[in-house]
Scaffold this active site. Sequence first.
Site, short mmCIF file in Angstrom:
data_model
loop_
_atom_site.label_atom_id
_atom_site.label_comp_id
_atom_site.label_asym_id
_atom_site.label_seq_id
_atom_site.Cartn_x
_atom_site.Cartn_y
_atom_site.Cartn_z
N CYS A 102 -12.94 -48.70 -6.87
CA CYS A 102 -12.79 -49.90 -6.03
C CYS A 102 -12.34 -51.12 -7.01
O CYS A 102 -11.76 -52.13 -6.70
CB CYS A 102 -14.20 -50.37 -5.26
SG CYS A 102 -14.75 -49.50 -4.31
N HIS B 165 -13.02 -57.77 -4.22
CA HIS B 165 -13.19 -56.56 -3.50
C HIS B 165 -13.61 -56.52 -2.10
O HIS B 165 -14.75 -57.13 -2.36
CB HIS B 165 -13.32 -55.43 -4.56
CG HIS B 165 -13.52 -54.03 -3.70
ND1 HIS B 165 -12.57 -53.70 -2.91
CD2 HIS B 165 -14.78 -53.44 -3.65
CE1 HIS B 165 -13.16 -52.73 -2.68
NE2 HIS B 165 -14.43 -52.38 -2.83
N ASN C 290 -12.84 -51.22 4.14
CA ASN C 290 -12.79 -51.44 2.65
C ASN C 290 -11.68 -50.34 2.30
O ASN C 290 -11.92 -49.07 2.61
CB ASN C 290 -14.18 -50.86 2.19
CG ASN C 290 -14.17 -50.74 0.72
OD1 ASN C 290 -13.15 -50.69 -0.03
ND2 ASN C 290 -15.57 -50.62 0.24
O1 UT7 Z 1 -16.39 -50.57 -2.37
C1 UT7 Z 1 -17.50 -49.80 -3.06
C2 UT7 Z 1 -18.78 -50.46 -3.11
N1 UT7 Z 1 -19.55 -50.14 -2.07
C3 UT7 Z 1 -20.39 -51.10 -1.39
O2 UT7 Z 1 -20.56 -52.14 -2.28
C4 UT7 Z 1 -21.34 -50.79 -0.47
C5 UT7 Z 1 -22.65 -51.51 -0.60
N2 UT7 Z 1 -23.55 -50.88 0.56
C6 UT7 Z 1 -23.41 -51.45 1.96
O3 UT7 Z 1 -22.42 -51.85 2.19
C7 UT7 Z 1 -24.42 -50.90 2.81
O4 UT7 Z 1 -25.72 -50.44 2.07
C8 UT7 Z 1 -24.14 -50.25 3.86
C9 UT7 Z 1 -22.98 -50.89 4.71
C10 UT7 Z 1 -23.25 -48.73 3.49
C11 UT7 Z 1 -25.13 -49.76 4.64
O5 UT7 Z 1 -25.94 -50.66 5.20
P1 UT7 Z 1 -27.62 -50.86 4.92
O6 UT7 Z 1 -28.01 -52.08 5.67
O7 UT7 Z 1 -27.89 -50.48 3.56
O8 UT7 Z 1 -27.99 -49.53 5.74
P2 UT7 Z 1 -29.01 -48.24 5.36
O9 UT7 Z 1 -28.13 -47.32 4.90
O10 UT7 Z 1 -30.23 -48.67 4.79
O11 UT7 Z 1 -29.27 -47.67 6.89
C12 UT7 Z 1 -30.14 -48.17 7.80
C13 UT7 Z 1 -30.02 -47.39 9.17
C14 UT7 Z 1 -30.47 -46.06 8.89
O12 UT7 Z 1 -31.34 -45.56 9.87
P3 UT7 Z 1 -32.74 -45.64 9.80
O13 UT7 Z 1 -33.23 -44.67 8.46
O14 UT7 Z 1 -33.39 -46.86 9.33
O15 UT7 Z 1 -33.37 -45.11 11.11
C15 UT7 Z 1 -29.22 -45.27 8.77
O16 UT7 Z 1 -29.35 -43.93 9.04
O17 UT7 Z 1 -28.77 -47.49 9.77
C16 UT7 Z 1 -28.33 -46.03 9.96
N3 UT7 Z 1 -26.99 -45.86 10.03
C17 UT7 Z 1 -26.46 -46.30 10.90
N4 UT7 Z 1 -26.55 -46.69 12.12
C18 UT7 Z 1 -25.44 -46.85 13.12
C19 UT7 Z 1 -26.35 -45.64 8.72
N5 UT7 Z 1 -25.04 -45.60 9.27
C20 UT7 Z 1 -25.02 -46.01 10.60
C21 UT7 Z 1 -23.75 -46.32 11.33
N6 UT7 Z 1 -23.94 -46.64 12.60
N7 UT7 Z 1 -22.64 -46.18 10.98
#
Ligand code: UT7
Length: 334
Positions: free
Chosen positions: A115, A261, A291
Amino acid sequence: MFTSKISGLGHYVPENVVTNDDLSKVMDTNDTWIQERTGIKERRHIKKGDGNSTSVMAVKASTIALERANLSPEDIDMIVFATLSPDMYFPGGGVQVQELMGMRTIPALDVRNQCSGFVYAMSVADQFVKTGMYKNILVIGAENHSGGLDFTTRGRSVSVIFGDGAGAAVVSRNEGEGGILSTHLHSEGEHKDQLSLQGPSTEYWVPEIIEKNPQEDIPYYPYMNGQFVFKHAVVRFAEVINEGLKANNLEASDIDMLIPHQANLRISQFIQKKMRLRDDQVFNNIQKYGNTTAASIPIALSEAWEEGKIKKGDLVVLAAFGSGFTWGSVIMRW
Ligand code: UT7
């Protein structure tokens, strides 16, 4: 010592639009989750048979950038190509662009900083122009993510985020005022596993991957510890923007356009708030493209410029954070 500036910008994204609803047909996800957590409404994916690849998209973006710089391929003295998704494991994408654009036997350097790749590549180009070694350098960020993502529910936390596309900038010797004022680069390898793709590689050779039972945790899809990455991103983004401003005796209020980014709209909004920037001081287009890793900054910069949001004399700041971890900023007077 010379200074450098951007003399031309271009970008290209595949025509194939993939909406959140399209993804919800192949995995357990939904438009509300994706928009609330990331701001993404749709992204572009290369479609089989559309002729695109990482290097082909790079050439399309570069052709536009060269035209806008009023230069032809023979005027380019060097290529710096940032990507994590090259067409081939080796050689890198730079030589493919050199061939496809019919360029002289100029150096083609590949940058592997994910990135932060475009920011690293800009910094490299800036150094070569500053010393007087080269006059015009083609800097590219291009990615073909869609071919290598896990589009089952197992991969949903990663695969809904990423999109395909390319952006390019021509970095030229600056004959006037302004241009690139400074670049700032960092890394922290202790977090290398938090956002990574481990195989195929010399750690996980192809035969080993093939032998493994598909139920096992096989490292041929990207892994991201989302919350961990998020927490580091918001700190490092602000830090490296402030480092750049300070080096030039500038304040956040002096920024005319920040191009972060496009990792996640929530990250951009967090930085905007933290730095007390107005909406018109920050450009985001992740809503349309997802992204696109190394391509996200040059695509956003090119689009902002096309929309007339960057004018002569403006203070333009590029900032990136990502896998490695690596992060960096570029401070420019347009
Ligand atoms: O570009 C390089 C750098 N990258 C970044 O900066 C990305 C940084 N991180 C993020 O943008 C976020 O952490 C994400 C968008 C990747 C994820 O969001 P989050 O709010 O951190 O969600 P999470 O991973 O904690 O997941 C929350 C819930 C989980 O379910 P439970 O365990 O609470 O039941 C996941 O299984 O959301 C679930 N989940 C989804 N649900 C529907 C994860 N992905 C999905 C999805 N659709 N696509």
